[in-house]
Design a protein around this motif. Structure first.
Motif, short mmCIF file in Angstrom:
data_model
loop_
_atom_site.label_atom_id
_atom_site.label_comp_id
_atom_site.label_asym_id
_atom_site.label_seq_id
_atom_site.Cartn_x
_atom_site.Cartn_y
_atom_site.Cartn_z
N LEU A 1 3.05 5.85 -3.03
CA LEU A 1 4.12 6.66 -3.60
C LEU A 1 4.00 6.71 -5.12
N VAL A 2 3.62 5.62 -5.75
CA VAL A 2 3.46 5.60 -7.21
C VAL A 2 2.32 6.52 -7.63
N ILE A 3 1.19 6.43 -6.96
CA ILE A 3 0.02 7.26 -7.31
C ILE A 3 0.35 8.73 -7.07
N PHE A 4 0.93 9.06 -5.91
CA PHE A 4 1.28 10.47 -5.65
C PHE A 4 2.32 10.97 -6.63
N GLY A 5 3.30 10.12 -7.00
CA GLY A 5 4.31 10.51 -7.98
C GLY A 5 3.67 10.78 -9.33
N GLY A 6 2.76 9.86 -9.76
CA GLY A 6 2.06 10.07 -11.03
C GLY A 6 1.20 11.32 -11.00
N LEU A 7 0.49 11.46 -9.92
CA LEU A 7 -0.36 12.65 -9.76
C LEU A 7 0.50 13.91 -9.77
N TYR A 8 1.66 13.87 -9.11
CA TYR A 8 2.56 15.03 -9.09
C TYR A 8 3.06 15.32 -10.50
N PHE A 9 3.42 14.26 -11.22
CA PHE A 9 3.92 14.43 -12.58
C PHE A 9 2.84 15.04 -13.48
N ILE A 10 1.60 14.54 -13.39
CA ILE A 10 0.50 15.06 -14.21
C ILE A 10 0.19 16.51 -13.85
N LEU A 11 0.11 16.78 -12.55
CA LEU A 11 -0.18 18.15 -12.11
C LEU A 11 0.94 19.09 -12.53
N ASN A 12 2.20 18.67 -12.33
CA ASN A 12 3.34 19.51 -12.64
C ASN A 12 3.50 19.72 -14.14
N SER A 13 3.15 18.73 -14.93
CA SER A 13 3.36 18.81 -16.37
C SER A 13 2.20 19.47 -17.11
N GLN B 1 0.83 -1.21 0.00
CA GLN B 1 0.00 0.00 0.00
C GLN B 1 0.87 1.25 0.00
N ALA B 2 1.95 1.25 0.75
CA ALA B 2 2.84 2.40 0.81
C ALA B 2 3.50 2.62 -0.54
N VAL B 3 3.91 1.50 -1.22
CA VAL B 3 4.53 1.63 -2.55
C VAL B 3 3.52 2.22 -3.54
N TRP B 4 2.30 1.68 -3.56
CA TRP B 4 1.28 2.20 -4.48
C TRP B 4 0.92 3.65 -4.15
#
Length: 166
Positions: free
Chosen positions: A19-31, A14-17
């Motif tokens: 981090l993956v979801i927040f990373g993806g969300l950060y990438f989408i928001l930032n990009s 759950q912790a890995v997912w």
């Protein structure tokens, strides 16, 4: 706390997912999302600045128009005051001229009336001696029965001389 038990493989997954979801969300928001929001905010700031500049320019234009209006009003007021002063001066001059004409006519009438009064007084004073003599003769004749015309005329002359009437 059982939710933070990292020894459990389920919590680690759950912790890995997470981090993956927040990373993806950060990438989408930032990009994609945040640049568009930044563009909208920048456009909005530019539009507000342009509107403020237009408002400042409009205020300067309105201030200039107000100053021009005040200058025109002051000029019109001064012109009106000048016209009023000229009209008052002209009216005073006309009134003065009419008063002078009227005073001259009245002076002529007064002089003529004084002349008529003087002539009437002189005529009355001239006839006063004859009227006084006739009256005195009639009184003396009535009282005594006869009157000496020379004596009556002399007495009337002395009486009038004593009074300063003749």
């Amino acid at each position: 706390m059982p939710q933070l038990d990292f020894a459990n493989p389920m919590v680690l997954a759950q912790a890995v997912w997470l981090l993956v979801i927040f990373g993806g969300l950060y990438f989408i928001l930032n990009s994609y999302v945040l640049p568009q929001v930044a563009t909208v905010l920048e456009d909005r700031a530019q539009r507000i600045a342009a509107d403020l500049d237009a408002a400042r320019a409009s205020k300067l234009s309105a201030d200039a128009a107000m100053a021009e209006l005040q200058a025109a009003t002051a000029k019109a007021r001064a012109k009106a005051q000048s016209a009023i002063a000229a009209a008052v001066q002209q009216a005073n001059a006309q009134a003065q001229a009419q008063a002078e004409v009227l005073n001259a006519r009245l002076a002529e009438q007064i002089t003529a009336a004084e002349g008529r009064i003087s002539a009437s007084r002189d005529a009355a004073m001239a006839s006063l001696r004859s009227v006084a003599t006739d009256t005195a003769t009639a009184l003396v004749t009535r009282l005594v029965g006869r009157a000496d015309a020379a004596a009556v005329d002399g007495a009337v002359g002395r009486a009038l001389s004593a009074r300063g009437s003749l």
